[in-house]
Structure formats: structure tokens, C-alpha cells
Design a protein around this motif. Structure first.
Motif, PDB file in Angstrom:
ATOM      1  N   MET A   1     -20.977  67.028 -32.902  1.00  0.00           N
ATOM      2  CA  MET A   1     -19.809  67.723 -32.778  1.00  0.00           C
ATOM      3  C   MET A   1     -20.643  69.067 -32.683  1.00  0.00           C
ATOM      4  O   MET A   1     -20.460  69.419 -31.815  1.00  0.00           O
ATOM      5  CB  MET A   1     -19.158  67.670 -33.481  1.00  0.00           C
ATOM      6  CG  MET A   1     -17.781  68.749 -34.137  1.00  0.00           C
ATOM      7  SD  MET A   1     -17.325  69.528 -32.316  1.00  0.00           S
ATOM      8  CE  MET A   1     -16.929  68.014 -31.601  1.00  0.00           C
ATOM      9  N   THR A   2     -21.643  69.404 -33.325  1.00  0.00           N
ATOM     10  CA  THR A   2     -22.029  70.300 -33.391  1.00  0.00           C
ATOM     11  C   THR A   2     -23.005  70.390 -31.706  1.00  0.00           C
ATOM     12  O   THR A   2     -22.931  72.091 -32.036  1.00  0.00           O
ATOM     13  CB  THR A   2     -23.297  70.536 -34.329  1.00  0.00           C
ATOM     14  OG1 THR A   2     -22.757  70.595 -35.686  1.00  0.00           O
ATOM     15  CG2 THR A   2     -24.121  71.749 -34.777  1.00  0.00           C
ATOM     16  N   ARG A   3     -23.596  69.437 -31.764  1.00  0.00           N
ATOM     17  CA  ARG A   3     -24.433  70.108 -30.017  1.00  0.00           C
ATOM     18  C   ARG A   3     -23.348  70.408 -29.348  1.00  0.00           C
ATOM     19  O   ARG A   3     -23.732  70.914 -28.276  1.00  0.00           O
ATOM     20  CB  ARG A   3     -24.566  68.397 -29.742  1.00  0.00           C
ATOM     21  CG  ARG A   3     -25.736  67.948 -28.524  1.00  0.00           C
ATOM     22  CD  ARG A   3     -25.732  67.170 -27.799  1.00  0.00           C
ATOM     23  NE  ARG A   3     -25.556  66.122 -28.022  1.00  0.00           N
ATOM     24  CZ  ARG A   3     -24.797  65.409 -26.909  1.00  0.00           C
ATOM     25  NH1 ARG A   3     -25.220  66.505 -25.742  1.00  0.00           N
ATOM     26  NH2 ARG A   3     -23.520  64.886 -26.309  1.00  0.00           N
ATOM     27  N   PHE A   4     -21.815  69.360 -28.761  1.00  0.00           N
ATOM     28  CA  PHE A   4     -21.127  69.781 -27.771  1.00  0.00           C
ATOM     29  C   PHE A   4     -20.613  70.920 -28.007  1.00  0.00           C
ATOM     30  O   PHE A   4     -20.058  71.924 -27.069  1.00  0.00           O
ATOM     31  CB  PHE A   4     -19.537  69.159 -28.181  1.00  0.00           C
ATOM     32  CG  PHE A   4     -20.083  67.335 -27.790  1.00  0.00           C
ATOM     33  CD1 PHE A   4     -20.614  67.466 -26.774  1.00  0.00           C
ATOM     34  CD2 PHE A   4     -20.155  66.242 -28.484  1.00  0.00           C
ATOM     35  CE1 PHE A   4     -21.060  65.774 -26.445  1.00  0.00           C
ATOM     36  CE2 PHE A   4     -20.195  64.962 -28.218  1.00  0.00           C
ATOM     37  CZ  PHE A   4     -19.943  65.107 -26.699  1.00  0.00           C
ATOM     38  N   LEU A   5     -20.436  71.653 -29.719  1.00  0.00           N
ATOM     39  CA  LEU A   5     -20.166  73.555 -29.453  1.00  0.00           C
ATOM     40  C   LEU A   5     -21.182  74.219 -28.903  1.00  0.00           C
ATOM     41  O   LEU A   5     -20.613  74.897 -28.180  1.00  0.00           O
ATOM     42  CB  LEU A   5     -20.073  73.471 -31.020  1.00  0.00           C
ATOM     43  CG  LEU A   5     -18.674  72.741 -31.640  1.00  0.00           C
ATOM     44  CD1 LEU A   5     -18.296  73.231 -33.371  1.00  0.00           C
ATOM     45  CD2 LEU A   5     -17.290  73.506 -30.677  1.00  0.00           C
ATOM     46  N   ARG A   6     -22.610  73.805 -29.250  1.00  0.00           N
ATOM     47  CA  ARG A   6     -23.456  74.559 -28.549  1.00  0.00           C
ATOM     48  C   ARG A   6     -23.396  74.066 -27.265  1.00  0.00           C
ATOM     49  O   ARG A   6     -23.602  75.815 -26.570  1.00  0.00           O
ATOM     50  CB  ARG A   6     -24.461  74.347 -29.392  1.00  0.00           C
ATOM     51  CG  ARG A   6     -24.448  74.338 -31.484  1.00  0.00           C
ATOM     52  CD  ARG A   6     -25.796  74.128 -31.976  1.00  0.00           C
ATOM     53  NE  ARG A   6     -26.295  74.598 -32.887  1.00  0.00           N
ATOM     54  CZ  ARG A   6     -27.119  74.131 -34.286  1.00  0.00           C
ATOM     55  NH1 ARG A   6     -27.955  73.515 -33.632  1.00  0.00           N
ATOM     56  NH2 ARG A   6     -26.959  74.641 -35.158  1.00  0.00           N
ATOM     57  N   GLN A   7     -23.536  73.381 -26.998  1.00  0.00           N
ATOM     58  CA  GLN A   7     -23.528  73.594 -25.363  1.00  0.00           C
ATOM     59  C   GLN A   7     -22.902  72.838 -24.589  1.00  0.00           C
ATOM     60  O   GLN A   7     -22.262  74.669 -23.615  1.00  0.00           O
ATOM     61  CB  GLN A   7     -23.724  71.511 -25.857  1.00  0.00           C
ATOM     62  CG  GLN A   7     -24.796  71.225 -22.979  1.00  0.00           C
ATOM     63  CD  GLN A   7     -24.752  70.257 -23.412  1.00  0.00           C
ATOM     64  OE1 GLN A   7     -25.161  69.450 -24.556  1.00  0.00           O
ATOM     65  NE2 GLN A   7     -25.299  69.759 -22.389  1.00  0.00           N
ATOM     66  N   TYR A   8     -21.640  73.443 -24.890  1.00  0.00           N
ATOM     67  CA  TYR A   8     -20.245  73.556 -23.786  1.00  0.00           C
ATOM     68  C   TYR A   8     -19.323  74.087 -24.495  1.00  0.00           C
ATOM     69  O   TYR A   8     -18.271  74.954 -23.427  1.00  0.00           O
ATOM     70  CB  TYR A   8     -19.411  72.089 -23.416  1.00  0.00           C
ATOM     71  CG  TYR A   8     -20.017  71.311 -23.140  1.00  0.00           C
ATOM     72  CD1 TYR A   8     -19.926  71.424 -21.933  1.00  0.00           C
ATOM     73  CD2 TYR A   8     -20.420  69.845 -23.290  1.00  0.00           C
ATOM     74  CE1 TYR A   8     -20.939  69.887 -21.138  1.00  0.00           C
ATOM     75  CE2 TYR A   8     -21.678  68.559 -22.882  1.00  0.00           C
ATOM     76  CZ  TYR A   8     -21.778  69.302 -21.523  1.00  0.00           C
ATOM     77  OH  TYR A   8     -22.628  68.381 -21.214  1.00  0.00           O
ATOM     78  N   THR A   9     -19.979  74.825 -25.339  1.00  0.00           N
ATOM     79  CA  THR A   9     -18.090  76.414 -25.840  1.00  0.00           C
ATOM     80  C   THR A   9     -19.217  77.483 -26.317  1.00  0.00           C
ATOM     81  O   THR A   9     -20.112  77.488 -26.678  1.00  0.00           O
ATOM     82  CB  THR A   9     -17.242  75.167 -27.054  1.00  0.00           C
ATOM     83  OG1 THR A   9     -18.616  75.603 -28.126  1.00  0.00           O
ATOM     84  CG2 THR A   9     -17.221  74.057 -26.408  1.00  0.00           C
ATOM     85  N   ARG A  10     -18.161  78.288 -26.302  1.00  0.00           N
ATOM     86  CA  ARG A  10     -18.291  79.789 -27.024  1.00  0.00           C
ATOM     87  C   ARG A  10     -17.238  79.814 -28.134  1.00  0.00           C
ATOM     88  O   ARG A  10     -16.152  79.821 -27.560  1.00  0.00           O
ATOM     89  CB  ARG A  10     -18.879  81.013 -26.203  1.00  0.00           C
ATOM     90  CG  ARG A  10     -17.073  81.189 -25.132  1.00  0.00           C
ATOM     91  CD  ARG A  10     -17.445  82.172 -24.049  1.00  0.00           C
ATOM     92  NE  ARG A  10     -16.787  82.191 -22.908  1.00  0.00           N
ATOM     93  CZ  ARG A  10     -15.869  82.536 -22.588  1.00  0.00           C
ATOM     94  NH1 ARG A  10     -15.524  83.405 -24.407  1.00  0.00           N
ATOM     95  NH2 ARG A  10     -15.017  83.105 -22.277  1.00  0.00           N
ATOM     96  N   LEU A  11     -17.989  80.899 -29.045  1.00  0.00           N
ATOM     97  CA  LEU A  11     -16.280  81.387 -29.984  1.00  0.00           C
ATOM     98  C   LEU A  11     -15.168  82.499 -29.376  1.00  0.00           C
ATOM     99  O   LEU A  11     -16.750  83.270 -28.812  1.00  0.00           O
ATOM    100  CB  LEU A  11     -17.455  81.916 -30.960  1.00  0.00           C
ATOM    101  CG  LEU A  11     -16.191  81.990 -32.508  1.00  0.00           C
ATOM    102  CD1 LEU A  11     -15.089  80.916 -32.937  1.00  0.00           C
ATOM    103  CD2 LEU A  11     -17.133  82.041 -33.684  1.00  0.00           C
ATOM    104  N   ALA A  12     -14.751  82.426 -29.129  1.00  0.00           N
ATOM    105  CA  ALA A  12     -13.827  83.411 -28.595  1.00  0.00           C
ATOM    106  C   ALA A  12     -12.668  83.712 -29.132  1.00  0.00           C
ATOM    107  O   ALA A  12     -11.862  82.603 -29.399  1.00  0.00           O
ATOM    108  CB  ALA A  12     -14.039  83.709 -26.721  1.00  0.00           C
ATOM    109  N   PRO A  13     -12.145  84.968 -28.957  1.00  0.00           N
ATOM    110  CA  PRO A  13     -10.486  85.328 -29.002  1.00  0.00           C
ATOM    111  C   PRO A  13      -9.600  84.026 -28.085  1.00  0.00           C
ATOM    112  O   PRO A  13      -9.816  84.034 -26.671  1.00  0.00           O
ATOM    113  CB  PRO A  13      -9.634  86.887 -29.363  1.00  0.00           C
ATOM    114  CG  PRO A  13     -11.869  87.297 -29.117  1.00  0.00           C
ATOM    115  CD  PRO A  13     -12.883  86.542 -28.596  1.00  0.00           C
ATOM    116  N   VAL A  14      -8.496  83.398 -29.030  1.00  0.00           N
ATOM    117  CA  VAL A  14      -7.614  83.148 -27.691  1.00  0.00           C
ATOM    118  C   VAL A  14      -6.665  84.257 -27.176  1.00  0.00           C
ATOM    119  O   VAL A  14      -6.163  85.179 -28.582  1.00  0.00           O
ATOM    120  CB  VAL A  14      -6.646  82.408 -28.653  1.00  0.00           C
ATOM    121  CG1 VAL A  14      -5.375  81.667 -27.611  1.00  0.00           C
ATOM    122  CG2 VAL A  14      -7.226  81.195 -29.596  1.00  0.00           C
ATOM    123  N   PRO A  15      -6.656  84.156 -26.670  1.00  0.00           N
ATOM    124  CA  PRO A  15      -5.745  85.417 -25.398  1.00  0.00           C
ATOM    125  C   PRO A  15      -4.819  85.435 -25.964  1.00  0.00           C
ATOM    126  O   PRO A  15      -4.394  87.089 -25.442  1.00  0.00           O
ATOM    127  CB  PRO A  15      -5.387  84.596 -23.524  1.00  0.00           C
ATOM    128  CG  PRO A  15      -6.664  83.344 -23.523  1.00  0.00           C
ATOM    129  CD  PRO A  15      -6.874  83.305 -24.948  1.00  0.00           C
TER     130      PRO A  15
END
Length: 207
Positions: A1-15
Motif C-alpha cells: 500500500m505504501t508503494r501505491f500511495l507514493r506512486q499513484y496518489t497525493r495527499l490533497a483536500p477533498v473538493p
């Protein structure tokens, strides 16, 4: 999961609920293909990597009406990213987030930690058992005929037993309108790659 989070996602506010931060993906196809390669078998879509319209509306409603969940036990059904569970925890509920996808629960734990709230994660299919909470929250669960046929009886049993049951839905084709009361509606920003539009008109229903 850590790899997926780093590779594909970014921590951002929900619209629609910028108080909540989520690890969110911008592009769904590559992430979905990678999860299947990693598992070696067909996998469900990465629901955990996006802020879906029904969840955004439900999170906004709970954050604006914390008295609905404060001091009460809350079950967030099919939690996905954990968005609704995190909103309920911020509003003072004692929250359990449920999903059948282990990646969803791992993402929910990471997202809860990023928001500084406590959410208990529970795996497995709960739909044949007792609801077991004062409040049931379900965001965007009527996306298929099969899912709707299983989840709606569960939600109706919970409501008949005295639980507050809230359902966020952006007009999915399989949502049955009988026995539902509209509590709020929002125009929710969404990911165009998933929804073929940038905004979904979304209703929070009470069952």
C-alpha cells in the motif's frame, strides 16, 4: 500500500469537504492495472483512491451536522478511501469503517492517520448480519444491480431497527427511491476520467 500511495496518489483536500485530506489518484487506469499485476488476479476497481460524489456529499452533510453522529457508534459501509468515516470521526462519532477490499482498509488507516482521527477498520462482508451501530453511513453504494440488491435490504433493516441511516448518491441508475427522504443536495466536483463529467448533482438520502 505504501508503494501505491507514493506512486499513484497525493495527499490533497477533498473538493467538497476540504477539512479532510485524502491520498487521491489523478489517473485510475494505471493504478487499477498495477493492483491486478501485484495481486496476480482480477481485482475490484481502486475505489479507495478517489473521493466519489456520494461520499463527498455524505461527508459534507455529517461535518455540517455533527450532532447526528457525536457520541454515537457509526458504521461506514463500503468505506472506500475512508472519507465518510473520517468525517464522522471528526464530528465526534465512534467510527468503524468496513470494506471487503484490504487495500481500501489500508488506505483508510493511512488517511485517518493523515487527519489525526481514530477509525476502527473491519474487513469482510457484513450485509447478512446485524447492523450493530447507532448510525449507518453509505456513500455511492448503488453502482451496480448486484450491490444494490444486497446493500439496500441491509440498510432498511438497520433503519427499521432504529438506526439513523444516511445514503449519499449521485443519481446512480440502480438507486431505488421508495422509502427514501432527501435531506440535502450538492453539486460535487468529481474526477472526469471516472465520471465523464466534472460535477455530479448528489443527494443525501435518509432511509
Amino acid at each position: 500500500m505504501t508503494r501505491f500511495l507514493r506512486q499513484y496518489t497525493r495527499l490533497a483536500p477533498v473538493p467538497l469537504a476540504p477539512e479532510v485530506l485524502l491520498h487521491q489518484a489523478d489517473e485510475p487506469i494505471g493504478l487499477w492495472e498495477d493492483t491486478e499485476r501485484g495481486a496476480g488476479t482480477q481485482q475490484p476497481p481502486p475505489f479507495w483512491a478517489f473521493a466519489w460524489a456520494g461520499g463527498q456529499a455524505l461527508a459534507r452533510y455529517v461535518l455540517d451536522h455533527p450532532e447526528l453522529v457525536a457520541g454515537r457508534t457509526v458504521l461506514d459501509l463500503a468505506t472506500g478511501s475512508g472519507l465518510v468515516a473520517i468525517a464522522a470521526a471528526r464530528a465526534g462519532g465512534t467510527v468503524t469503517a468496513n470494506d471487503i477490499d484490504p487495500l481500501s482498509l489500508a488506505a483508510t488507516e493511512a488517511n485517518a492517520a493523515a487527519n489525526g482521527v481514530r477509525v476502527t477498520c473491519a474487513g469482510g462482508d457484513l450485509l447478512d448480519g446485524p447492523p450493530g451501530a447507532d448510525v449507518l453511513l453509505a456513500g455511492d453504494v448503488c453502482y451496480s444491480r448486484e450491490m444494490t440488491a444486497r446493500v439496500m435490504p441491509f440498510l432498511r433493516r438497520a433503519a427499521a431497527g432504529g438506526a439513523l441511516v444516511l445514503l449519499g448518491d449521485p443519481g446512480r441508475a440502480y438507486l431505488p427511491r421508495e422509502g427514501l427522504t432527501a435531506r440535502a443536495a450538492y453539486d460535487v466536483p468529481v474526477t472526469e476520467a471516472l465520471e465523464s463529467t466534472t460535477v455530479r448533482h448528489t443527494t443525501v438520502w435518509q432511509v
